[in-house]
Design a protein around this motif. Structure first.
Motif, PDB file in Angstrom:
ATOM      1  N   LEU A  45       0.945  -1.042  -0.018  1.00  0.00           N
ATOM      2  CA  LEU A  45      -0.002   0.118   0.026  1.00  0.00           C
ATOM      3  C   LEU A  45       0.951   1.160   0.051  1.00  0.00           C
ATOM      4  CD1 LEU A  45      -2.836   1.384  -0.057  1.00  0.00           C
ATOM      5  CD2 LEU A  45      -2.733   1.077   2.574  1.00  0.00           C
ATOM      6  N   MET A  46       1.911   1.359   0.957  1.00  0.00           N
ATOM      7  CA  MET A  46       2.922   2.366   0.782  1.00  0.00           C
ATOM      8  C   MET A  46       3.662   2.657  -0.425  1.00  0.00           C
ATOM      9  SD  MET A  46       4.881   2.364   4.535  1.00  0.00           S
ATOM     10  CE  MET A  46       5.528   0.886   4.413  1.00  0.00           C
ATOM     11  N   PHE A  47       3.805   1.646  -1.309  1.00  0.00           N
ATOM     12  CA  PHE A  47       4.391   1.430  -2.501  1.00  0.00           C
ATOM     13  C   PHE A  47       3.706   2.179  -3.511  1.00  0.00           C
ATOM     14  CE2 PHE A  47       7.554  -2.190  -1.206  1.00  0.00           C
ATOM     15  CZ  PHE A  47       8.243  -1.417  -0.439  1.00  0.00           C
ATOM     16  N   SER A  48       2.170   1.797  -3.422  1.00  0.00           N
ATOM     17  CA  SER A  48       1.281   1.908  -4.430  1.00  0.00           C
ATOM     18  C   SER A  48       0.963   3.446  -4.419  1.00  0.00           C
ATOM     19  CB  SER A  48       0.158   1.267  -4.234  1.00  0.00           C
ATOM     20  OG  SER A  48      -0.624   1.598  -3.078  1.00  0.00           O
ATOM     21  N   MET A  49       1.390   4.244  -3.298  1.00  0.00           N
ATOM     22  CA  MET A  49       0.974   5.780  -3.283  1.00  0.00           C
ATOM     23  C   MET A  49       2.202   6.246  -4.059  1.00  0.00           C
ATOM     24  SD  MET A  49      -0.508   5.885   0.587  1.00  0.00           S
ATOM     25  CE  MET A  49      -2.257   5.057   0.870  1.00  0.00           C
ATOM     26  N   ASN A  50       3.317   5.867  -4.284  1.00  0.00           N
ATOM     27  CA  ASN A  50       4.427   6.474  -4.839  1.00  0.00           C
ATOM     28  C   ASN A  50       4.354   6.825  -6.415  1.00  0.00           C
ATOM     29  OD1 ASN A  50       5.347   6.813  -2.046  1.00  0.00           O
ATOM     30  ND2 ASN A  50       6.545   5.010  -2.290  1.00  0.00           N
ATOM     31  N   ASP A  51       4.390   7.862  -6.652  1.00  0.00           N
ATOM     32  CA  ASP A  51       4.335   8.076  -8.417  1.00  0.00           C
ATOM     33  C   ASP A  51       5.548   7.258  -9.407  1.00  0.00           C
ATOM     34  OD1 ASP A  51       2.272   9.553  -8.378  1.00  0.00           O
ATOM     35  OD2 ASP A  51       3.197  11.661  -8.041  1.00  0.00           O
ATOM     36  N   LEU A  57      -3.133   8.706 -17.803  1.00  0.00           N
ATOM     37  CA  LEU A  57      -3.255   7.069 -17.954  1.00  0.00           C
ATOM     38  C   LEU A  57      -2.320   6.792 -16.666  1.00  0.00           C
ATOM     39  CD1 LEU A  57      -3.509   4.508 -19.219  1.00  0.00           C
ATOM     40  CD2 LEU A  57      -1.176   4.962 -20.654  1.00  0.00           C
ATOM     41  N   HIS A  58      -1.338   7.152 -16.501  1.00  0.00           N
ATOM     42  CA  HIS A  58      -0.683   6.614 -15.121  1.00  0.00           C
ATOM     43  C   HIS A  58      -1.183   6.944 -13.995  1.00  0.00           C
ATOM     44  CE1 HIS A  58       2.130   7.284 -11.790  1.00  0.00           C
ATOM     45  NE2 HIS A  58       2.531   6.083 -12.237  1.00  0.00           N
ATOM     46  N   ASN A  59      -1.988   8.078 -13.804  1.00  0.00           N
ATOM     47  CA  ASN A  59      -2.753   8.431 -12.653  1.00  0.00           C
ATOM     48  C   ASN A  59      -3.925   7.542 -12.631  1.00  0.00           C
ATOM     49  OD1 ASN A  59      -0.821  10.270 -12.197  1.00  0.00           O
ATOM     50  ND2 ASN A  59      -2.114  12.284 -13.170  1.00  0.00           N
ATOM     51  N   SER A  60      -4.351   6.984 -13.542  1.00  0.00           N
ATOM     52  CA  SER A  60      -5.505   6.146 -13.694  1.00  0.00           C
ATOM     53  C   SER A  60      -5.078   4.745 -13.065  1.00  0.00           C
ATOM     54  CB  SER A  60      -6.204   6.127 -14.936  1.00  0.00           C
ATOM     55  OG  SER A  60      -6.843   7.489 -15.285  1.00  0.00           O
ATOM     56  N   ALA A  61      -4.222   4.356 -13.684  1.00  0.00           N
ATOM     57  CA  ALA A  61      -3.557   2.986 -13.350  1.00  0.00           C
ATOM     58  C   ALA A  61      -3.031   2.959 -11.731  1.00  0.00           C
ATOM     59  CB  ALA A  61      -2.314   2.642 -14.311  1.00  0.00           C
ATOM     60  N   GLN A  62      -2.471   4.069 -11.279  1.00  0.00           N
ATOM     61  CA  GLN A  62      -1.957   3.918  -9.983  1.00  0.00           C
ATOM     62  C   GLN A  62      -3.088   4.135  -9.022  1.00  0.00           C
ATOM     63  OE1 GLN A  62       0.190   7.642  -8.895  1.00  0.00           O
ATOM     64  NE2 GLN A  62       1.264   6.645  -7.013  1.00  0.00           N
ATOM     65  N   SER A  63      -4.098   4.977  -9.342  1.00  0.00           N
ATOM     66  CA  SER A  63      -5.353   5.092  -8.372  1.00  0.00           C
ATOM     67  C   SER A  63      -5.887   3.513  -8.308  1.00  0.00           C
ATOM     68  CB  SER A  63      -6.203   6.047  -9.163  1.00  0.00           C
ATOM     69  OG  SER A  63      -5.828   7.155  -9.151  1.00  0.00           O
ATOM     70  N   VAL A  64      -5.981   2.835  -9.192  1.00  0.00           N
ATOM     71  CA  VAL A  64      -6.653   1.629  -9.162  1.00  0.00           C
ATOM     72  C   VAL A  64      -5.895   0.564  -8.343  1.00  0.00           C
ATOM     73  CG1 VAL A  64      -7.335  -0.651 -10.584  1.00  0.00           C
ATOM     74  CG2 VAL A  64      -8.025   1.693 -11.474  1.00  0.00           C
ATOM     75  N   GLN A  65      -4.465   0.525  -8.586  1.00  0.00           N
ATOM     76  CA  GLN A  65      -3.640  -0.086  -7.786  1.00  0.00           C
ATOM     77  C   GLN A  65      -3.665   0.133  -6.285  1.00  0.00           C
ATOM     78  OE1 GLN A  65      -0.015  -1.303 -10.791  1.00  0.00           O
ATOM     79  NE2 GLN A  65       0.429   0.447  -9.555  1.00  0.00           N
ATOM     80  N   MET A  66      -3.726   1.295  -6.196  1.00  0.00           N
ATOM     81  CA  MET A  66      -3.771   1.838  -4.587  1.00  0.00           C
ATOM     82  C   MET A  66      -5.106   1.182  -3.920  1.00  0.00           C
ATOM     83  SD  MET A  66      -5.128   4.151  -2.214  1.00  0.00           S
ATOM     84  CE  MET A  66      -5.538   5.564  -3.137  1.00  0.00           C
ATOM     85  N   TRP A  67      -6.187   1.494  -4.643  1.00  0.00           N
ATOM     86  CA  TRP A  67      -7.624   1.075  -4.147  1.00  0.00           C
ATOM     87  C   TRP A  67      -7.562  -0.540  -4.196  1.00  0.00           C
ATOM     88  CZ3 TRP A  67     -10.603   4.015  -8.598  1.00  0.00           C
ATOM     89  CH2 TRP A  67     -10.676   5.374  -8.376  1.00  0.00           C
ATOM     90  N   CYS A  68      -7.066  -1.217  -5.002  1.00  0.00           N
ATOM     91  CA  CYS A  68      -7.137  -2.715  -4.661  1.00  0.00           C
ATOM     92  C   CYS A  68      -6.261  -3.039  -3.738  1.00  0.00           C
ATOM     93  CB  CYS A  68      -6.696  -3.270  -6.094  1.00  0.00           C
ATOM     94  SG  CYS A  68      -7.584  -3.138  -7.567  1.00  0.00           S
ATOM     95  N   VAL A  69      -4.955  -2.498  -3.401  1.00  0.00           N
ATOM     96  CA  VAL A  69      -4.227  -3.139  -2.071  1.00  0.00           C
ATOM     97  C   VAL A  69      -5.028  -2.500  -0.973  1.00  0.00           C
ATOM     98  CG1 VAL A  69      -2.123  -2.775  -1.143  1.00  0.00           C
ATOM     99  CG2 VAL A  69      -2.072  -2.708  -3.724  1.00  0.00           C
ATOM    100  N   LEU A  70      -5.534  -1.368  -0.967  1.00  0.00           N
ATOM    101  CA  LEU A  70      -6.182  -0.963   0.290  1.00  0.00           C
ATOM    102  C   LEU A  70      -7.184  -1.831   0.773  1.00  0.00           C
ATOM    103  CD1 LEU A  70      -6.889   1.121   2.362  1.00  0.00           C
ATOM    104  CD2 LEU A  70      -8.378   2.368   0.822  1.00  0.00           C
ATOM    105  N   GLN A  71      -8.057  -2.466  -0.329  1.00  0.00           N
ATOM    106  CA  GLN A  71      -9.149  -3.192   0.021  1.00  0.00           C
ATOM    107  C   GLN A  71      -8.820  -4.567   0.377  1.00  0.00           C
ATOM    108  OE1 GLN A  71     -11.885  -3.698  -3.264  1.00  0.00           O
ATOM    109  NE2 GLN A  71     -10.387  -4.922  -4.565  1.00  0.00           N
ATOM    110  N   ILE A  72      -7.742  -5.253  -0.186  1.00  0.00           N
ATOM    111  CA  ILE A  72      -7.168  -6.356   0.378  1.00  0.00           C
ATOM    112  C   ILE A  72      -6.493  -6.218   1.782  1.00  0.00           C
ATOM    113  CG2 ILE A  72      -5.660  -8.211   0.014  1.00  0.00           C
ATOM    114  CD1 ILE A  72      -5.960  -7.649  -3.057  1.00  0.00           C
ATOM    115  N   LEU A  73      -5.903  -5.093   2.014  1.00  0.00           N
ATOM    116  CA  LEU A  73      -5.227  -4.973   3.153  1.00  0.00           C
ATOM    117  C   LEU A  73      -6.412  -4.699   4.381  1.00  0.00           C
ATOM    118  CD1 LEU A  73      -2.901  -4.226   5.233  1.00  0.00           C
ATOM    119  CD2 LEU A  73      -3.214  -1.983   4.687  1.00  0.00           C
TER     120      LEU A  73
END
Length: 265
Positions: A45-51, A57-73
């Motif tokens: 989750l910490m890593f997923s918050m780093n640009d 396009l990148h911001n969209s992909a990064q947001s999805v990654q962060m949300w997915c890790v947050l929900q699993i945590l």
């Protein structure tokens, strides 16, 4: 700056492990396994918050990654609490939790107050995420979310390899609905716009995950420390400790998860 530190290497005597009761073994192993999972997910989750790039396009992909890790945590924190209830709080007698140090006992009290001690569990942001998005694909009423998409949130990006495709709109609709629901359940968004409720729900979810993660780690550490002494037959800290040097460990803000990977055709 990368940092050097040491790890203490302990070896559990296999005969003592075999001679331990099934209850103690299950308690000990459950805490260690849950701790490993939460540590890895928190790190991700910490890593997923780093640009790692720039642009929509990148911001969209990064947001999805962060949300997915947050929900699993969040869901793993909830399931870890279920494990603590079943293996410790419902233990007869509750001998291990009765020996916790005051600081670890305080974390246990916080977790009881947040989650509850069993069915029905208290309503919380982490329960909503666990029940609705993390380990299940529950149905949402997506009408309000669909009526309030921001610019660019109706995007779908297709790649030659499925691993690089990004169905941004799919995650946006789910998380808009989930975070608005979290804000509504917390009574934190009376008469707010959909956008305002989404922002408040996101903050509640992140804050709850951070606090629950801290208290859960403190509790698991306290339980593992007690059980380790029981299984080892002596305090874990002793003069015969073997120490391993870990070199150049990077700070978490310097590690990022790439939004796309070169995975071939």
């Amino acid at each position: 700056m990368a940092k050097d530190f040491q790890l203490i290497h302990l070896t559990v005597d296999e005969e003592r492990l075999k001679s331990a009761s099934n209850r103690v073994r299950n308690q000990f192993v459950g805490c260690m396994h849950a701790h490993n999972e939460l540590t890895i997910l928190n790190r991700l989750l910490m890593f997923s918050m780093n640009d790692t790039g720039d642009g929509e396009l990148h911001n969209s992909a990064q947001s999805v990654q962060m949300w997915c890790v947050l929900q699993i945590l969040a869901a793993k924190l909830f399931e870890t609490w279920v494990m603590v209830i079943e293996r410790f709080l419902q233990s007869n007698p509750p001998d291990v939790v009765g020996r916790l140090e005051p600081a670890h006992q305080a974390s246990l009290t916080w977790l009881i107050d947040y989650f509850g001690k069993g069915q029905p569990f208290k309503d919380s942001a982490l329960k909503i995420i666990r029940d609705k998005t993390a380990f299940h694909y529950d149905r949402f009423n997506l009408t309000e979310a669909a009526d309030n998409l921001a610019a660019g949130e109706n995007s779908i990006y297709l790649a030659q390899h499925p691993a690089n495709s990004l169905y941004y709109m799919g995650s946006v609709l789910v998380f808009r609905a989930a975070f608005a629901m979290i804000a509504d359940k917390a009574d934190a968004a009376a008469n707010d716009s959909h956008e305002g409720r989404v922002h408040k729900g996101t903050k509640i979810a992140l804050d709850d995950a951070s606090k629950a993660n801290w208290h859960m780690h403190a509790l698991l550490y306290g339980l593992i420390k007690l059980l380790m002494d029981d299984v080892l037959g002596q305090p874990a800290e002793n003069e015969q400790q073997v120490r391993i040097n870990v070199l150049d460990a990077p700070p978490p803000e310097k590690v990022g998860i790439p939004a796309f990977i070169d995975i071939g055709q």
